[in-house]
Design a protein around this motif. Sequence first.
Motif, mmCIF file in Angstrom:
data_model
loop_
_atom_site.group_PDB
_atom_site.id
_atom_site.type_symbol
_atom_site.label_atom_id
_atom_site.label_comp_id
_atom_site.label_asym_id
_atom_site.label_seq_id
_atom_site.Cartn_x
_atom_site.Cartn_y
_atom_site.Cartn_z
ATOM 1 N N LEU A 237 -1.653 -2.237 8.226
ATOM 2 C CA LEU A 237 -2.571 -2.794 7.777
ATOM 3 C C LEU A 237 -2.148 -4.507 8.987
ATOM 4 O O LEU A 237 -2.989 -4.627 9.235
ATOM 5 C CB LEU A 237 -2.002 -3.497 5.983
ATOM 6 C CG LEU A 237 -3.396 -2.373 5.629
ATOM 7 C CD1 LEU A 237 -2.741 -2.379 4.231
ATOM 8 C CD2 LEU A 237 -4.551 -2.325 5.433
ATOM 9 N N ILE B 174 -5.232 3.589 -0.408
ATOM 10 C CA ILE B 174 -4.552 2.922 -0.843
ATOM 11 C C ILE B 174 -5.336 2.730 -2.441
ATOM 12 O O ILE B 174 -4.363 2.410 -3.613
ATOM 13 C CB ILE B 174 -5.078 1.545 -0.366
ATOM 14 C CG1 ILE B 174 -4.562 1.242 0.780
ATOM 15 C CG2 ILE B 174 -5.295 0.476 -0.735
ATOM 16 C CD1 ILE B 174 -5.600 0.286 1.661
ATOM 17 N N THR C 36 -3.976 -6.386 -3.068
ATOM 18 C CA THR C 36 -3.507 -6.894 -1.404
ATOM 19 C C THR C 36 -3.708 -6.844 0.038
ATOM 20 O O THR C 36 -4.069 -6.573 0.709
ATOM 21 C CB THR C 36 -2.041 -7.238 -0.926
ATOM 22 O OG1 THR C 36 -1.406 -8.621 -2.796
ATOM 23 C CG2 THR C 36 -1.924 -8.007 -0.324
ATOM 24 N N ARG C 37 -3.393 -4.845 -0.342
ATOM 25 C CA ARG C 37 -3.985 -3.838 0.344
ATOM 26 C C ARG C 37 -5.727 -4.044 1.145
ATOM 27 O O ARG C 37 -6.209 -3.610 2.076
ATOM 28 C CB ARG C 37 -3.409 -3.175 0.277
ATOM 29 C CG ARG C 37 -1.328 -2.619 0.803
ATOM 30 C CD ARG C 37 -0.720 -1.286 0.091
ATOM 31 N NE ARG C 37 0.291 -1.137 0.558
ATOM 32 C CZ ARG C 37 1.181 -0.089 0.150
ATOM 33 N NH1 ARG C 37 1.032 0.581 -0.051
ATOM 34 N NH2 ARG C 37 2.147 -0.523 1.011
ATOM 35 N N ARG D 166 -7.050 -4.945 4.135
ATOM 36 C CA ARG D 166 -7.647 -3.703 5.208
ATOM 37 C C ARG D 166 -9.116 -4.871 5.415
ATOM 38 O O ARG D 166 -9.640 -4.931 6.012
ATOM 39 C CB ARG D 166 -8.082 -2.426 4.296
ATOM 40 C CG ARG D 166 -8.581 -1.708 4.826
ATOM 41 C CD ARG D 166 -9.565 -0.832 4.056
ATOM 42 N NE ARG D 166 -10.452 0.368 3.888
ATOM 43 C CZ ARG D 166 -12.230 0.573 4.416
ATOM 44 N NH1 ARG D 166 -12.503 -1.202 3.541
ATOM 45 N NH2 ARG D 166 -12.539 0.621 4.939
ATOM 46 N N ARG E 63 -1.731 -3.265 -4.398
ATOM 47 C CA ARG E 63 -3.285 -2.551 -4.188
ATOM 48 C C ARG E 63 -4.426 -3.305 -3.303
ATOM 49 O O ARG E 63 -4.670 -3.374 -2.513
ATOM 50 C CB ARG E 63 -3.637 -1.355 -5.380
ATOM 51 C CG ARG E 63 -2.904 0.197 -5.589
ATOM 52 C CD ARG E 63 -3.715 1.018 -5.747
ATOM 53 N NE ARG E 63 -3.529 0.651 -7.096
ATOM 54 C CZ ARG E 63 -3.075 1.045 -8.035
ATOM 55 N NH1 ARG E 63 -1.672 1.812 -8.267
ATOM 56 N NH2 ARG E 63 -3.095 0.300 -9.685
ATOM 57 N N ASN F 249 1.264 -0.238 5.668
ATOM 58 C CA ASN F 249 1.814 -1.640 5.942
ATOM 59 C C ASN F 249 1.327 -2.044 7.229
ATOM 60 O O ASN F 249 0.957 -3.141 7.785
ATOM 61 C CB ASN F 249 3.316 -2.241 5.326
ATOM 62 C CG ASN F 249 3.039 -2.256 3.177
ATOM 63 O OD1 ASN F 249 1.773 -2.147 3.243
ATOM 64 N ND2 ASN F 249 3.993 -2.270 2.692
#
Length: 112
Positions: A5, A64, A78-79, A83, A76, A2
């Motif tokens: 990111l 991820i 959201t990540r 990215r 996942r 996190n």
Amino acid sequence: MNLRLWAALLLPPFAGGINTVVGYMVSNYDCNVHNRHLVLLVNLFCLMLCGISALLVLKLKQRIETEFDDSSKDLRITRLFLRKLSLWFAAGFALLVVAGSFATMLMGACDL
């Protein structure tokens, strides 16, 4: 993950701000000495910050998607969104820095 990111998301706007503010501050000095090397150095530094930002998240996609410590699909997604947004920010602010570099090269030292 996190932290990488968020760092990659916030670094390009920071680099764009540095390029704008410090570039104008340094351009006054460059006008006095009739040399544009310091402005170009600031542009290069900011472009490197944008590149570092892109490198921070470039290879995170596979990590991820295959993360086993978190079972939440929303996290996942959201990540992955963060990215993608980080990569777009890096490209956009790198374009801003390159445009500023072209302006520096095309104009005279006292025209900035």
